[in-house]
Design a protein around this motif. Structure first.
Motif, PDB file in Angstrom:
ATOM      1  N   THR A   1     -41.129   0.773  25.093  1.00 33.67           N
ATOM      2  CA  THR A   1     -40.165  -0.219  25.584  1.00 33.67           C
ATOM      3  C   THR A   1     -40.880  -1.328  26.344  1.00 33.67           C
ATOM      4  N   TYR A   2     -42.167  -1.149  26.592  1.00 33.26           N
ATOM      5  CA  TYR A   2     -43.012  -2.113  27.322  1.00 33.26           C
ATOM      6  C   TYR A   2     -42.558  -2.301  28.777  1.00 33.26           C
ATOM      7  N   LYS A   3     -41.757  -1.384  29.278  1.00 28.60           N
ATOM      8  CA  LYS A   3     -41.264  -1.489  30.648  1.00 28.60           C
ATOM      9  C   LYS A   3     -42.195  -0.729  31.583  1.00 28.60           C
ATOM     10  N   LEU A   4     -42.666  -1.400  32.622  1.00 30.24           N
ATOM     11  CA  LEU A   4     -43.596  -0.788  33.572  1.00 30.24           C
ATOM     12  C   LEU A   4     -42.844   0.103  34.546  1.00 30.24           C
ATOM     13  N   LEU A   5     -43.349   1.340  34.715  1.00 29.50           N
ATOM     14  CA  LEU A   5     -42.757   2.299  35.665  1.00 29.50           C
ATOM     15  C   LEU A   5     -43.760   2.556  36.778  1.00 29.50           C
ATOM     16  N   ILE A   6     -43.561   1.918  37.919  1.00 32.36           N
ATOM     17  CA  ILE A   6     -44.475   2.112  39.044  1.00 32.36           C
ATOM     18  C   ILE A   6     -44.094   3.410  39.753  1.00 32.36           C
ATOM     19  N   GLY A   7     -45.089   4.228  40.056  1.00 36.86           N
ATOM     20  CA  GLY A   7     -44.850   5.499  40.733  1.00 36.86           C
ATOM     21  C   GLY A   7     -44.774   6.671  39.783  1.00 36.86           C
ATOM     22  N   VAL A   8     -44.788   6.401  38.479  1.00 37.39           N
ATOM     23  CA  VAL A   8     -44.689   7.472  37.478  1.00 37.39           C
ATOM     24  C   VAL A   8     -45.897   7.395  36.557  1.00 37.39           C
ATOM     25  N   PRO A   9     -46.763   8.408  36.531  1.00 36.51           N
ATOM     26  CA  PRO A   9     -47.906   8.383  35.614  1.00 36.51           C
ATOM     27  C   PRO A   9     -47.453   8.567  34.177  1.00 36.51           C
ATOM     28  N   GLY A  10     -48.276   8.097  33.233  1.00 35.61           N
ATOM     29  CA  GLY A  10     -47.914   8.176  31.827  1.00 35.61           C
ATOM     30  C   GLY A  10     -48.141   9.579  31.267  1.00 35.61           C
ATOM     31  N   ARG A  11     -47.413   9.897  30.233  1.00 34.34           N
ATOM     32  CA  ARG A  11     -47.653  11.155  29.532  1.00 34.34           C
ATOM     33  C   ARG A  11     -47.788  10.869  28.042  1.00 34.34           C
ATOM     34  N   SER A  12     -48.445  11.763  27.330  1.00 35.33           N
ATOM     35  CA  SER A  12     -48.819  11.462  25.946  1.00 35.33           C
ATOM     36  C   SER A  12     -47.622  11.458  25.000  1.00 35.33           C
ATOM     37  N   ASN A  13     -46.611  12.299  25.247  1.00 34.42           N
ATOM     38  CA  ASN A  13     -45.447  12.429  24.356  1.00 34.42           C
ATOM     39  C   ASN A  13     -45.838  12.907  22.954  1.00 34.42           C
ATOM     40  N   ALA A  14     -47.050  13.465  22.813  1.00 34.93           N
ATOM     41  CA  ALA A  14     -47.521  13.844  21.476  1.00 34.93           C
ATOM     42  C   ALA A  14     -46.621  14.900  20.846  1.00 34.93           C
ATOM     43  N   PHE A  15     -46.217  15.913  21.628  1.00 35.42           N
ATOM     44  CA  PHE A  15     -45.386  16.981  21.078  1.00 35.42           C
ATOM     45  C   PHE A  15     -44.017  16.447  20.665  1.00 35.42           C
ATOM     46  N   GLU A  16     -43.413  15.610  21.506  1.00 36.88           N
ATOM     47  CA  GLU A  16     -42.086  15.072  21.195  1.00 36.88           C
ATOM     48  C   GLU A  16     -42.136  14.191  19.940  1.00 36.88           C
ATOM     49  N   ILE A  17     -43.185  13.356  19.859  1.00 38.66           N
ATOM     50  CA  ILE A  17     -43.307  12.469  18.695  1.00 38.66           C
ATOM     51  C   ILE A  17     -43.511  13.284  17.424  1.00 38.66           C
ATOM     52  N   SER A  18     -44.369  14.286  17.506  1.00 40.49           N
ATOM     53  CA  SER A  18     -44.627  15.132  16.331  1.00 40.49           C
ATOM     54  C   SER A  18     -43.358  15.834  15.879  1.00 40.49           C
ATOM     55  N   LYS A  19     -42.570  16.294  16.860  1.00 41.44           N
ATOM     56  CA  LYS A  19     -41.324  16.986  16.518  1.00 41.44           C
ATOM     57  C   LYS A  19     -40.359  16.029  15.827  1.00 41.44           C
ATOM     58  N   ARG A  20     -40.253  14.791  16.355  1.00 40.43           N
ATOM     59  CA  ARG A  20     -39.359  13.807  15.753  1.00 40.43           C
ATOM     60  C   ARG A  20     -39.807  13.437  14.332  1.00 40.43           C
ATOM     61  N   LEU A  21     -41.114  13.502  14.103  1.00 37.66           N
ATOM     62  CA  LEU A  21     -41.649  13.138  12.784  1.00 37.66           C
ATOM     63  C   LEU A  21     -41.586  14.302  11.790  1.00 37.66           C
ATOM     64  N   GLY A  22     -41.127  15.461  12.254  1.00 36.20           N
ATOM     65  CA  GLY A  22     -40.893  16.570  11.312  1.00 36.20           C
ATOM     66  C   GLY A  22     -41.914  17.680  11.354  1.00 36.20           C
ATOM     67  N   LEU A  23     -42.852  17.692  12.305  1.00 33.33           N
ATOM     68  CA  LEU A  23     -43.820  18.787  12.382  1.00 33.33           C
ATOM     69  C   LEU A  23     -43.086  20.071  12.749  1.00 33.33           C
ATOM     70  N   ARG A  24     -43.465  21.181  12.082  1.00 34.08           N
ATOM     71  CA  ARG A  24     -42.760  22.441  12.295  1.00 34.08           C
ATOM     72  C   ARG A  24     -42.869  22.909  13.749  1.00 34.08           C
TER      73      ARG A  24
END
Length: 784
Positions: free
Chosen positions: A477-500
């Protein structure tokens, strides 16, 4: 500022965009040479200049900056005695005229609003009316020297026209002769070597005699000056020579005039260059929807909804960036393509723009610090020529930054420590951040390393940040969140893309418990931040409602006091009339007594005196006595809730709602409730029980009646029903006047509203609003 940093942050593109807004080559030169200033006072002055120019453009729309030329080279040549060409003199006159127009524009504008900076520039413009007038009197705008330049030139040109007419007349008689068609290639008169000639066929060259000046490419046609016009052409040539000498004399005279006024002319050029550049900055600020930032020298940055100025407004995502107050370092973590680098460049570019006197693409109230230097290590600057890897080239830049950085520096690190072993890169990144922090600089760094997610929690003055990622749409979303570190979201993205699910669950077993806890903490922080933002937005809306209600109450109080003053003034006028009538009646009684005394020799009967005394008593104005028995007797009334009282400090009736203290009550006066001391109240009466119950009813927020009714967008029938109810409510609230906003549109709603109001028994008069009240889109209603 380092040239490499200006290029990295794309400040040069800002200067290129400004070229579209300059009005002359002088402004263009200023724009190309624009550089950020590191002097705090100068930055403040530059910002005030731009803001004043924006103010003028907002009020006037444009400024008269046309006709300006860079005449510095012309003036310098005139100083050493050179002769200026007609076009160069025209440019001098045009520039002088532009300066005079600009001076008049600023002077007239200063009578309407305060523009002290522009007034200072206008005072420095010397009006060289004589220079402008003499040049324009002698030379046309296209560079032609006019006959009016001198009497001699006028006479010479009259002679030229006379001689040319004679030559043409002589040649036309030749080309119209009976033999001309046979001997001439074409029956025309032309010019060769500044002499009039005719085209003669080769075989008849001896027929006309004279001089051959030219021939056609085929050699079949000769351009001959016949012997009979040679003398006339010679005379023409002599007059032309004298004409050219006179023109040169005029140009030299005007050039000397320019040289004599060189100081004022060069000063005018410098001032016009500054003005052109000022308004170019203002126009660019309008284009990017910029605002004037507050400037400080304390290293504090507060950019609200800041946008990158080189990204189209309809595409860029604004972000709020705060640095230097509670923390001096921001570490932005998270995956690529999330907008981390754009955030870095936005902050760096806004800082450079502000220090250069430009407005920044952010909301009003933003604040920028003046830094001695801005350092940036952004992008892949791998150098093949130097045989350096990506990591090496970054380290060369970082080493250079660490040698120069101090407490008054802004440092931007992109992918700090990238390009090498992750564990060593993370350790280096932490160490470099610690060193820059120790120097007191303001820092924003982006990184992939998860080790730096905990960095902000372990260091005072450091905060984590990330760029939001929408897992549902699989896009940032390109929105900056100050006070919150980033996370990879790799598992969520993989799940949305159909990984078992089984593969994802197995992958989670390879993640350490600490990493899982950090990811869960980050997810919780993101949810909390979103909730806080939502609640803050709701609170802001409530605040706006409260402010609106407060303004309505203020309007009602103002209307109340206006009405009160009006009634008091009418009462005074009425009382004065009564007293005047009483005085006249008393005078009449006294005249009658005197007349009676004269007629009856001072023998006035008792009944006549009684009658006169009665007439005097009747002449005295009647006064209604307020119910002040409790004050007269000195007794204290025992007030109770619901009692109707007169509040003597306001001269208004009200009723008691509740006791506040031993000698103070809350009193309802109209729609207002206020605290009043018992000594400022006079008891009137205690209402019946049913009235007490009615008094005890507390109106809710929805029962508030505003001073305006907005009908825009309503259907005709619904609008008239709302008007009917609103007028009743306004009468119950004792408003002296209200406004009904119906808009202009087709006029049907306006006519319907006004027709209803004209027939209402309680409406005294109606009128359209004034220019400041909404004009014909508003009907103002005054009640009886």
């Amino acid at each position: 500022m380092q040239e490499r940093v200006l290029k990295t942050l794309e400040f040069t593109k800002i200067k290129e965009q400004m070229l579209d807004h300059v009005s002359s080559s002088l402004g263009r030169e200023k724009a190309l040479n624009l550089m950020p200033s590191v002097d705090y006072e100068e930055v403040i002055r530059l910002q005030e200049e731009t803001d004043e120019a924006v103010k003028v453009l907002r009020l006037k729309g444009n400024v008269p900056l046309g006709g300006i030329s860079d005449i510095r080279a012309h003036v310098k040549r005139a100083i050493i005695g050179g002769m200026l060409s007609p076009l160069e003199l025209v440019q001098v006159a045009s520039t002088v005229h532009a300066s005079r127009q600009m001076k008049k524009f600023i002077t007239d504008m200063a009578e309407e609003t305060e523009i002290p900076i522009l007034e200072g520039y206008a005072e420095g413009i010397i009006v060289l009316a004589e220079v402008e007038e003499k040049i324009k009197h002698a030379i046309e705008e296209n560079g032609e020297v006019l006959d009016s330049a001198s009497d001699t030139l006028r006479s010479l040109r009259q002679q030229l026209r006379s001689r040319e007419a004679r030559v043409r007349e002589r040649l036309e008689s030749m080309i119209r002769s009976s033999n001309a068609q046979k001997m001439l290639s074409d029956a025309i008169i032309t010019i060769r070597n500044d002499r009039f000639v005719i085209p003669v066929k080769q075989e008849y060259r001896g027929h006309y005699g004279g001089i051959v000046h030219d021939q056609s490419s085929s050699g079949q046609t000769l351009f001959i000056e016949p012997q009979s016009v040679v003398q006339l052409n010679n005379e023409l040539q002599g007059i032309r020579v004298r004409e050219q000498l006179e023109i040169e004399r005029i140009l030299i005279e005007l050039s000397v005039l320019v040289g004599e006024n060189h100081e004022d002319l060069l000063s005018i050029v410098e001032i016009l260059a500054d003005l052109d550049f000022m308004f170019a900055k203002a126009r660019y600020g309008n284009k990017i929807k910029g605002s004037k930032p507050a400037v400080n020298n304390k290293g504090i940055i507060s950019l609200y909804q800041a946008r990158h100025p080189l990204i189209p407004i309809d595409e860029v995502v604004p972000n709020t960036i705060v640095l230097g107050k509670d923390y001096s370092t921001i570490v932005i973590t998270g995956p690529n393509t999330g907008g981390k680098t754009v955030t870095l460049k936005t902050l760096g570019l806004c800082t450079l723009m502000a220090q250069a006197g430009l407005q920044v693409p952010a909301l009003d109230g933003s604040e920028i610090a003046v830094f001695d230097a801005v350092y940036a290590d952004i992008g892949d600057e791998q150098s093949i020529e130097q045989s350096l890897s990506t990591f090496s080239s970054h380290m060369v830049n970082i080493v250079d930054i660490l040698e120069r950085v101090d407490f008054n520096s802004l440092v931007l690190f992109d992918e700090l420590g990238a390009g090498t072993d992750p564990q060593e890169g993370a350790a280096l990144a932490i160490s470099i951040l610690d060193e820059v922090y120790r120097r007191g600089a303001r820092v924003i760094a982006t990184t992939h390393y998860p080790e730096l997610k905990a960095y902000g929690y372990n260091r005072e003055g450091v905060i984590n940040a990330s760029v939001e990622f929408n897992v549902e749409t699989l896009s940032p979303t390109y929105k900056l969140l100050i006070g919150v570190p980033g996370r990879s979201n790799a598992f969520e993205i993989s799940k949305r893309l159909g990984l078992r699910e089984s593969v994802i669950e197995k992958a989670k077993t390879y993640i350490s418990a600490d990493s899982n806890q950090v990811e869960n903490m980050i997810a919780s922080l993101e949810a909390s931040k979103r909730l806080a933002e939502k609640e803050a937005e709701e609170a802001h809306e409530l605040l706006k409602d409260a402010e609106r209600l407060h303004k309505d109450l203020q309007k009602q109080m103002m209307a109340y006091y206006d009405r009160k003053d009006e009634l008091v003034e009418k009462a005074k006028e009425k009382a004065a009339g009564i007293v005047e009538k009483a005085r006249q009646d008393a005078e009449e009684v006294i005249r009658d007594l005197r007349q009676m005394r004269l007629e009856k020799s001072a023998e006035v009967k008792e009944h006549e005196l009684i009658d006169a005394r009665r007439r005097l008593a009747e002449a005295a104005p009647e006064r209604k006595q307020a119910n002040k028995e409790n004050k007269k007797t000195g007794t204290r009334h025992d007030f109770s809730a619901g009692d109707e009282v007169m509040v003597t400090t306001f001269g208004q009736k009200g009723h008691l709602v509740d006791r506040v203290s031993d000698n103070e009550w809350q009193v309802q006066i109209g729609i207002l409730k206020m605290k009043v001391k018992e000594r400022d109240m006079e008891f009137i009466e205690t209402p019946k029980q049913k009235d007490v119950r009615q008094v005890a009813v507390v109106k809710g927020r929805d029962s508030h009646v505003g001073l305006e009714l907005d009908l825009r967008g309503e259907r005709y029938e619904d609008a008239l029903r709302r008007v009917e109810k609103y007028i009743d409510d306004a009468l119950l609230a004792s408003y002296p006047r209200v406004s009904i906003i119906h808009g202009k549109g087709t006029g049907a709603l306006m006519r319907g509203v006004q027709e209803y109001l004209k027939n209402h028994r309680s409406v005294k008069k109606i009128r359209f609003g004034e220019a400041g009240e909404g004009g014909t889109g508003v009907t103002v209603v005054e009640f009886k």
